[in-house]
Design a protein around this motif. Structure first.
Motif, PDB file in Angstrom:
ATOM      1  N   ARG A 245      89.035  44.575 -28.583  1.00 44.50           N
ATOM      2  CA  ARG A 245      88.355  44.601 -29.877  1.00 44.50           C
ATOM      3  C   ARG A 245      89.258  44.016 -30.969  1.00 44.50           C
ATOM      4  O   ARG A 245      88.794  43.398 -31.900  1.00 44.50           O
TER       5      ARG A 245
ATOM      6  N   TRP B 160      82.967  37.246 -29.090  1.00 43.61           N
ATOM      7  CA  TRP B 160      83.852  37.049 -27.946  1.00 43.61           C
ATOM      8  C   TRP B 160      85.286  37.028 -28.474  1.00 43.61           C
ATOM      9  O   TRP B 160      85.584  36.305 -29.432  1.00 43.61           O
TER      10      TRP B 160
ATOM     11  N   TYR C 127      86.971  40.062 -24.279  1.00 43.17           N
ATOM     12  CA  TYR C 127      86.074  41.091 -24.804  1.00 43.17           C
ATOM     13  C   TYR C 127      84.773  40.419 -25.234  1.00 43.17           C
ATOM     14  O   TYR C 127      84.783  39.374 -25.881  1.00 43.17           O
ATOM     15  N   TRP C 128      83.670  41.033 -24.863  1.00 42.58           N
ATOM     16  CA  TRP C 128      82.353  40.499 -25.237  1.00 42.58           C
ATOM     17  C   TRP C 128      81.514  41.645 -25.796  1.00 42.58           C
ATOM     18  O   TRP C 128      81.304  42.645 -25.124  1.00 42.58           O
ATOM     19  N   LEU C 129      81.064  41.476 -27.017  1.00 44.51           N
ATOM     20  CA  LEU C 129      80.254  42.508 -27.684  1.00 44.51           C
ATOM     21  C   LEU C 129      78.886  41.932 -28.049  1.00 44.51           C
ATOM     22  O   LEU C 129      78.795  40.804 -28.543  1.00 44.51           O
ATOM     23  N   THR C 130      77.843  42.704 -27.783  1.00 45.38           N
ATOM     24  CA  THR C 130      76.504  42.324 -28.230  1.00 45.38           C
ATOM     25  C   THR C 130      75.913  43.466 -29.036  1.00 45.38           C
ATOM     26  O   THR C 130      75.996  44.625 -28.624  1.00 45.38           O
ATOM     27  N   LYS C 131      75.333  43.120 -30.180  1.00 39.19           N
ATOM     28  CA  LYS C 131      74.634  44.117 -31.000  1.00 39.19           C
ATOM     29  C   LYS C 131      73.208  43.630 -31.180  1.00 39.19           C
ATOM     30  O   LYS C 131      72.994  42.475 -31.571  1.00 39.19           O
TER      31      LYS C 131
ATOM     32  N   SER D 150      74.451  48.730 -28.977  1.00 35.86           N
ATOM     33  CA  SER D 150      75.713  47.990 -28.892  1.00 35.86           C
ATOM     34  C   SER D 150      76.216  48.090 -27.467  1.00 35.86           C
ATOM     35  O   SER D 150      76.265  49.186 -26.895  1.00 35.86           O
TER      36      SER D 150
ATOM     37  N   SER E 205      79.431  46.499 -24.895  1.00 34.38           N
ATOM     38  CA  SER E 205      80.593  45.615 -24.788  1.00 34.38           C
ATOM     39  C   SER E 205      81.196  45.704 -23.394  1.00 34.38           C
ATOM     40  O   SER E 205      81.045  46.712 -22.693  1.00 34.38           O
TER      41      SER E 205
ATOM     42  N   ARG F 243      84.976  44.587 -21.428  1.00 29.64           N
ATOM     43  CA  ARG F 243      86.335  44.058 -21.567  1.00 29.64           C
ATOM     44  C   ARG F 243      86.958  43.882 -20.197  1.00 29.64           C
ATOM     45  O   ARG F 243      86.898  44.776 -19.365  1.00 29.64           O
TER      46      ARG F 243
END
Lengths: 73, 431
Positions: A63, B228, B274-278, B288, B290, B292
């Motif tokens: 993060r 990302w 790291y991949w985050l989707t909201k 949310s 994610s 990693r």
């Protein structure tokens, strides 16, 4: 899975996601501006969680920066 | 002449205000004035069953200034006490225990073998600050620093990052750098690695860390956002835990005959993706998710999946169920213990945090926004860590012991977020 495979997988996902990208205009951002839609919607909770997992697991980063600033690991 | 200049300035100001009004934009200066201070006060209690307890109050203050600049300061205190595994193996099997209930019914149970623990108690003081500054051309810079101190550890760190917006702010690219300098001052001195010698070789040992971060944030559509990140952490210096030891056990019976201090490599490079989707659903709910991936040159690889649902059940209140799954492989030099008659390895650690294990977190957060804009939130989470209870490398009596007792921890947190100026005004009006 190696780092290269992970990069390739995320690039693939990113590429597919980008295909569906719309050019969102400023007046269409009402939902995106909501607090829960922010990338880090609660920095205090994120910071506490990062500290807990950093001190109990061997991974870091993701993060944000992977530093520690703590003698717990 | 001066009068003409003042009139001209007034006309210019009115024209600018009219232009902002026409475009429906709040002028920058007015926007800064309307942006409130933000104080986020938190109280966290982390409790491990039979091990460590941590009490952590913290206060974080953000002060906005004109032109989107802002200052953030955070202060925290951790009070840590309890027991933590040393890394050594159990001495002997637990004796069966007979307990008699109030009704007179007796039950016999084997409580199992207790992993050797050492008592630990310390207080950590930490503070950090950051300054955010728009730099023009869609660029925003952030510079920050942090200090953390406990009785046997001192850390200084800094960070600098630059973010650039493209494509009508639908795309943001970020680059960051974070140096950190740590000094370890173990109680009793720095032990001789792979030795049972108590006489220390030095009073302190240093570690240097450089963190690199590159990120891309993309607005996918009016309801979806993705991020990302790639981050690399380079650590050099004293990376060994000065309090952790390994047992040396009899190669046949498995009975411990002694112990030595652990030794880890003097450098480590870790990479994470790291991949985050909201995604916003219904009117104000947000999913949310994610993932990693992490790997380092110690042989550790991990996968982390984090899912969170923000359920805004009315204008003021929300629930947030949270689930996290974590899996890591063991470090190459992880060893539950050494056996007699074999040469000492160059590197060895029995720290359970370097073993293979799965971590699972489940929790719930509840938040409520009051009419004055302040926000109260409370959360409770449960975290477990399960590893290999009976590793193949165990010998003799150790085969019968649970060598990775499940770690069970609860996280309880209360948070109150408010604008101090409004709070003071309301208080004065009320009194």
């Amino acid at each position: 899975m190696t780092l290269r495979r992970a990069i390739a997988l995320l690039l693939l996902i990113g590429g597919v996601a980008m295909q569906g990208c719309a050019n969102v205009k400023p007046w269409e951002r009402e939902t995106l501006a909501e607090p829960a839609m922010q990338l880090d919607s609660n920095p205090t909770v994120s910071s506490c969680d990062d500290h807990i997992y950093f001190s109990r697991e061997a991974s870091k980063g993701g993060r944000g920066f992977g530093g520690g600033g703590c003698g717990c690991n | 002449m001066a009068v003409i200049k003042r009139r001209f300035r007034r006309i210019k100001e009115r024209a600018t205000a009219a232009a902002y009004a026409l475009l429906g934009i709040i002028p920058p200066a007015a926007a800064a004035e309307s942006k409130p201070w933000n104080v986020d006060a938190s109280f966290l209690r982390y409790t491990e069953s039979g091990r460590i307890d941590v009490t952590e109050p913290s206060v974080s203050v953000t002060k906005p200034f004109a032109n989107d600049r802002s200052l953030g300061v955070m202060v925290t205190v951790d009070s840590i006490s309890g027991s933590t595994p040393i890394g050594t193996l159990p001495q002997a099997p637990g004796a069966p225990v007979t307990t008699t209930s109030p009704s007179g019914h007796a039950t016999t149970s084997n409580p199992g073998v207790v992993i050797p623990m050492s008592h630990y108690s310390d207080t950590r003081f930490g503070t950090d600050g950051s300054w955010k500054q728009p730099l023009g051309f869609g660029l925003t810079g952030v510079i920050g620093g942090e200090v953390s101190k406990q009785s046997d550890f001192l850390s200084y760190g800094g960070n600098i990052s630059l973010a650039k917006d493209f494509n009508q702010k639908n795309t943001t690219v970020m680059l960051g750098l974070s140096p950190e300098f740590d000094t370890n001052k173990p109680h009793g001195g720095v032990p001789v690695p792979l030795s049972s010698q108590l006489a220390p070789t030095a009073i302190s040992a240093d570690k240097r860390v450089i963190g690199l971060l590159a990120g891309l944030t993309q607005v996918i559509n009016p309801r979806t956002l993705m991020q990302w990140n790639f981050s690399q952490t380079r650590e050099n210096g004293y990376l060994t835990d000065p309090y952790k030891q390994l047992s040396i056990v009899n190669s046949v019976t498995g009975a411990p005959v002694g112990s030595i201090y652990e030794r880890r490599p003097a450098s480590r490079i870790g990479n994470s993706l790291y991949w985050l989707t909201k995604y916003s659903v219904f009117s104000h709910d947000v999913i949310s998710g994610s993932y990693r991936f992490f790997e380092d040159n110690w042989g550790i690889r991990s996968h982390t999946v984090d899912l969170n649902y923000h359920w805004q059940f009315n204008e003021q209140g929300y629930f947030e169920p949270h689930f996290r799954f974590y899996h890591q492989s063991a470090a190459d030099f992880f060893n539950i213990g050494l056996v007699t008659g074999q040469p000492l390895p160059l590197l060895a650690s029995a720290d359970y945090r370097l073993a293979q294990f799965n971590g699972i977190t489940g929790g719930l957060r509840y938040g409520w926004t009051f009419n004055n804009g302040s926000l109260f939130a409370i959360r409770l989470e449960y975290y477990t860590q399960r590893g290999n209870n009976h590793p193949d490398s165990a010998v003799g009596i150790q085969r019968g012991f649970n060598l990775f007792p499940t770690l069970q921890a609860t996280v309880f947190q209360i948070q109150y977020n408010f604008d101090p100026a409004r709070f003071a005004r309301d208080f004065a009006a009320g009194s």
